[in-house]
Scaffold this active site. Sequence first.
Site, short mmCIF file in Angstrom:
data_model
loop_
_atom_site.label_atom_id
_atom_site.label_comp_id
_atom_site.label_asym_id
_atom_site.label_seq_id
_atom_site.Cartn_x
_atom_site.Cartn_y
_atom_site.Cartn_z
N ASP A 8 0.86 -1.18 0.00
CA ASP A 8 0.00 0.00 0.00
C ASP A 8 0.90 1.24 0.00
OD1 ASP A 8 0.89 0.31 2.63
OD2 ASP A 8 -1.10 0.22 3.52
N CYS A 65 2.91 -3.43 4.12
CA CYS A 65 2.09 -2.26 4.45
C CYS A 65 2.74 -1.62 5.66
CB CYS A 65 0.62 -2.62 4.67
SG CYS A 65 0.22 -3.60 6.13
N THR A 67 2.32 -1.99 8.95
CA THR A 67 2.72 -2.97 9.98
C THR A 67 2.82 -4.39 9.42
OG1 THR A 67 0.44 -3.43 10.60
CG2 THR A 67 1.59 -1.66 11.82
N GLY A 70 -2.55 -5.77 8.44
CA GLY A 70 -3.74 -5.72 7.59
C GLY A 70 -3.57 -6.46 6.28
N HIS A 98 8.05 -24.74 8.35
CA HIS A 98 6.95 -25.36 9.08
C HIS A 98 5.59 -25.18 8.43
CE1 HIS A 98 9.27 -25.34 13.17
NE2 HIS A 98 9.98 -25.84 12.17
N ASN A 99 5.36 -24.03 7.80
CA ASN A 99 4.03 -23.70 7.28
C ASN A 99 3.95 -23.71 5.76
OD1 ASN A 99 4.49 -21.28 9.71
ND2 ASN A 99 3.09 -22.97 10.05
N ARG A 133 4.61 -33.88 10.69
CA ARG A 133 3.72 -33.07 11.52
C ARG A 133 3.33 -31.77 10.83
NH1 ARG A 133 8.75 -31.88 14.08
NH2 ARG A 133 8.99 -29.67 14.55
N HIS A 134 4.26 -31.22 10.05
CA HIS A 134 3.97 -29.98 9.33
C HIS A 134 3.02 -30.24 8.16
CE1 HIS A 134 6.90 -28.23 11.90
NE2 HIS A 134 7.91 -28.89 11.36
#
Length: 148
Positions: A8, A65, A67, A70, A98-99, A133-134
Amino acid sequence: MKVAIGCDHGAYSYKEEIKAMLKEEGYEVEDCGTYSTESCDYPDYAYAVAQKIVNKEADRGILICGTGIGISIAANKVKGIRCGLCADSTMARLTREHNDANILAMGQRTMGIEVCKDTVNTFLTTDFSHGPRHERRIQKIKEIEDKQ
Protein backbone atom coordinates in the site's frame (compact mmCIF):
# COMPACT_ATOMS: atom_id res chain seq x y z
CA MET A 1 11.80 -18.09 -9.36
CA LYS A 2 9.04 -15.60 -10.05
CA VAL A 3 8.05 -13.29 -7.19
CA ALA A 4 4.89 -11.18 -7.06
CA ILE A 5 5.22 -8.10 -4.87
CA GLY A 6 2.66 -5.60 -3.64
CA CYS A 7 2.17 -2.87 -1.06
CA ASP A 8 0.00 0.00 0.00
CA HIS A 9 1.01 3.66 0.01
CA GLY A 10 2.65 3.33 3.44
CA ALA A 11 5.22 0.86 2.14
CA TYR A 12 5.86 2.07 -1.39
CA SER A 13 9.50 3.00 -0.79
CA TYR A 14 10.36 -0.40 0.74
CA LYS A 15 8.62 -2.21 -2.12
CA GLU A 16 10.72 -0.30 -4.63
CA GLU A 17 13.97 -1.09 -2.77
CA ILE A 18 13.12 -4.76 -2.37
CA LYS A 19 12.01 -5.03 -6.00
CA ALA A 20 15.34 -3.59 -7.14
CA MET A 21 17.25 -5.99 -4.87
CA LEU A 22 15.33 -8.98 -6.21
CA LYS A 23 15.98 -8.02 -9.82
CA GLU A 24 19.70 -7.59 -9.06
CA GLU A 25 19.71 -11.09 -7.55
CA GLY A 26 18.17 -12.56 -10.70
CA TYR A 27 14.56 -13.05 -9.61
CA GLU A 28 11.74 -12.42 -12.04
CA VAL A 29 9.55 -9.84 -10.31
CA GLU A 30 5.94 -8.92 -10.99
CA ASP A 31 4.93 -5.64 -9.38
CA CYS A 32 1.24 -5.76 -8.45
CA GLY A 33 1.17 -2.18 -7.10
CA THR A 34 0.69 0.28 -5.67
CA TYR A 35 2.76 2.55 -7.85
CA SER A 36 2.91 5.71 -5.73
CA THR A 37 2.51 7.10 -2.22
CA GLU A 38 -1.06 8.20 -2.95
CA SER A 39 -3.46 6.81 -0.33
CA CYS A 40 -4.92 3.43 -1.31
CA ASP A 41 -6.43 0.29 0.23
CA TYR A 42 -4.10 -2.60 1.08
CA PRO A 43 -6.69 -5.38 0.48
CA ASP A 44 -6.56 -4.61 -3.26
CA TYR A 45 -2.84 -5.38 -3.41
CA ALA A 46 -3.03 -8.36 -1.07
CA TYR A 47 -5.62 -9.87 -3.39
CA ALA A 48 -3.60 -9.10 -6.53
CA VAL A 49 -0.50 -10.85 -5.18
CA ALA A 50 -2.52 -13.75 -3.75
CA GLN A 51 -4.17 -14.33 -7.13
CA LYS A 52 -0.75 -14.57 -8.78
CA ILE A 53 0.14 -17.35 -6.34
CA VAL A 54 -3.09 -19.36 -6.54
CA ASN A 55 -3.15 -19.06 -10.34
CA LYS A 56 0.48 -20.28 -10.45
CA GLU A 57 1.61 -17.08 -12.18
CA ALA A 58 4.21 -16.57 -9.44
CA ASP A 59 6.05 -18.92 -7.11
CA ARG A 60 6.09 -16.71 -4.02
CA GLY A 61 4.68 -13.39 -2.93
CA ILE A 62 5.82 -10.45 -0.84
CA LEU A 63 3.41 -7.95 0.71
CA ILE A 64 4.25 -4.82 2.67
CA CYS A 65 2.09 -2.26 4.45
CA GLY A 66 2.65 -0.08 7.50
CA THR A 67 2.72 -2.97 9.98
CA GLY A 68 2.15 -5.98 7.72
CA ILE A 69 -0.90 -6.91 9.79
CA GLY A 70 -3.74 -5.72 7.59
CA ILE A 71 -2.21 -6.88 4.33
CA SER A 72 -1.49 -10.35 5.78
CA ILE A 73 -5.05 -10.68 7.07
CA ALA A 74 -6.41 -9.78 3.64
CA ALA A 75 -4.09 -12.21 1.82
CA ASN A 76 -5.01 -15.07 4.14
CA LYS A 77 -8.68 -14.72 3.11
CA VAL A 78 -7.76 -16.18 -0.29
CA LYS A 79 -8.10 -19.97 -0.45
CA GLY A 80 -4.69 -21.59 -0.84
CA ILE A 81 -2.72 -18.73 0.63
CA ARG A 82 -0.54 -19.14 3.68
CA CYS A 83 0.81 -15.66 4.31
CA GLY A 84 3.26 -15.34 7.17
CA LEU A 85 3.73 -11.98 8.87
CA CYS A 86 7.42 -11.95 9.73
CA ALA A 87 9.54 -9.41 11.57
CA ASP A 88 12.92 -11.08 11.00
CA SER A 89 14.74 -13.84 9.16
CA THR A 90 14.13 -16.44 11.88
CA MET A 91 10.38 -16.03 11.48
CA ALA A 92 10.76 -16.19 7.68
CA ARG A 93 12.79 -19.41 7.89
CA LEU A 94 10.31 -21.03 10.24
CA THR A 95 7.22 -20.01 8.26
CA ARG A 96 8.75 -21.62 5.18
CA GLU A 97 10.04 -24.74 6.95
CA HIS A 98 6.95 -25.36 9.08
CA ASN A 99 4.03 -23.70 7.28
CA ASP A 100 5.13 -23.79 3.63
CA ALA A 101 4.07 -20.13 3.51
CA ASN A 102 3.71 -18.86 -0.03
CA ILE A 103 3.52 -15.15 0.82
CA LEU A 104 5.66 -13.08 3.16
CA ALA A 105 4.16 -9.99 4.82
CA MET A 106 6.20 -7.27 6.51
CA GLY A 107 5.74 -3.77 7.91
CA GLN A 108 7.63 -0.67 6.78
CA ARG A 109 6.85 1.17 10.02
CA THR A 110 8.02 -1.72 12.20
CA MET A 111 11.18 -2.94 10.45
CA GLY A 112 14.32 -1.38 9.03
CA ILE A 113 14.96 -1.86 5.33
CA GLU A 114 18.04 -4.04 5.87
CA VAL A 115 16.09 -6.37 8.17
CA CYS A 116 13.35 -6.52 5.51
CA LYS A 117 15.86 -7.41 2.81
CA ASP A 118 17.39 -10.14 4.97
CA THR A 119 13.92 -11.46 5.78
CA VAL A 120 13.00 -11.56 2.09
CA ASN A 121 16.22 -13.41 1.20
CA THR A 122 15.60 -15.99 3.90
CA PHE A 123 11.97 -16.45 2.84
CA LEU A 124 12.92 -17.00 -0.79
CA THR A 125 15.81 -19.38 -0.15
CA THR A 126 14.25 -21.61 2.51
CA ASP A 127 12.44 -24.78 1.51
CA PHE A 128 9.51 -26.45 3.21
CA SER A 129 10.77 -29.22 5.52
CA HIS A 130 8.09 -31.77 4.50
CA GLY A 131 8.09 -33.01 8.09
CA PRO A 132 5.10 -35.26 8.74
CA ARG A 133 3.72 -33.07 11.52
CA HIS A 134 3.97 -29.98 9.33
CA GLU A 135 2.32 -31.68 6.36
CA ARG A 136 -0.48 -32.90 8.66
CA ARG A 137 -1.07 -29.37 9.96
CA ILE A 138 -1.11 -27.84 6.50
CA GLN A 139 -3.63 -30.47 5.45
CA LYS A 140 -5.83 -29.43 8.38
CA ILE A 141 -5.62 -25.81 7.23
CA LYS A 142 -6.76 -26.92 3.76
CA GLU A 143 -9.66 -28.82 5.32
CA ILE A 144 -10.75 -25.68 7.19
CA GLU A 145 -10.66 -23.74 3.89
CA ASP A 146 -12.76 -26.41 2.20
CA LYS A 147 -15.45 -26.09 4.88
CA GLN A 148 -16.00 -22.40 4.08
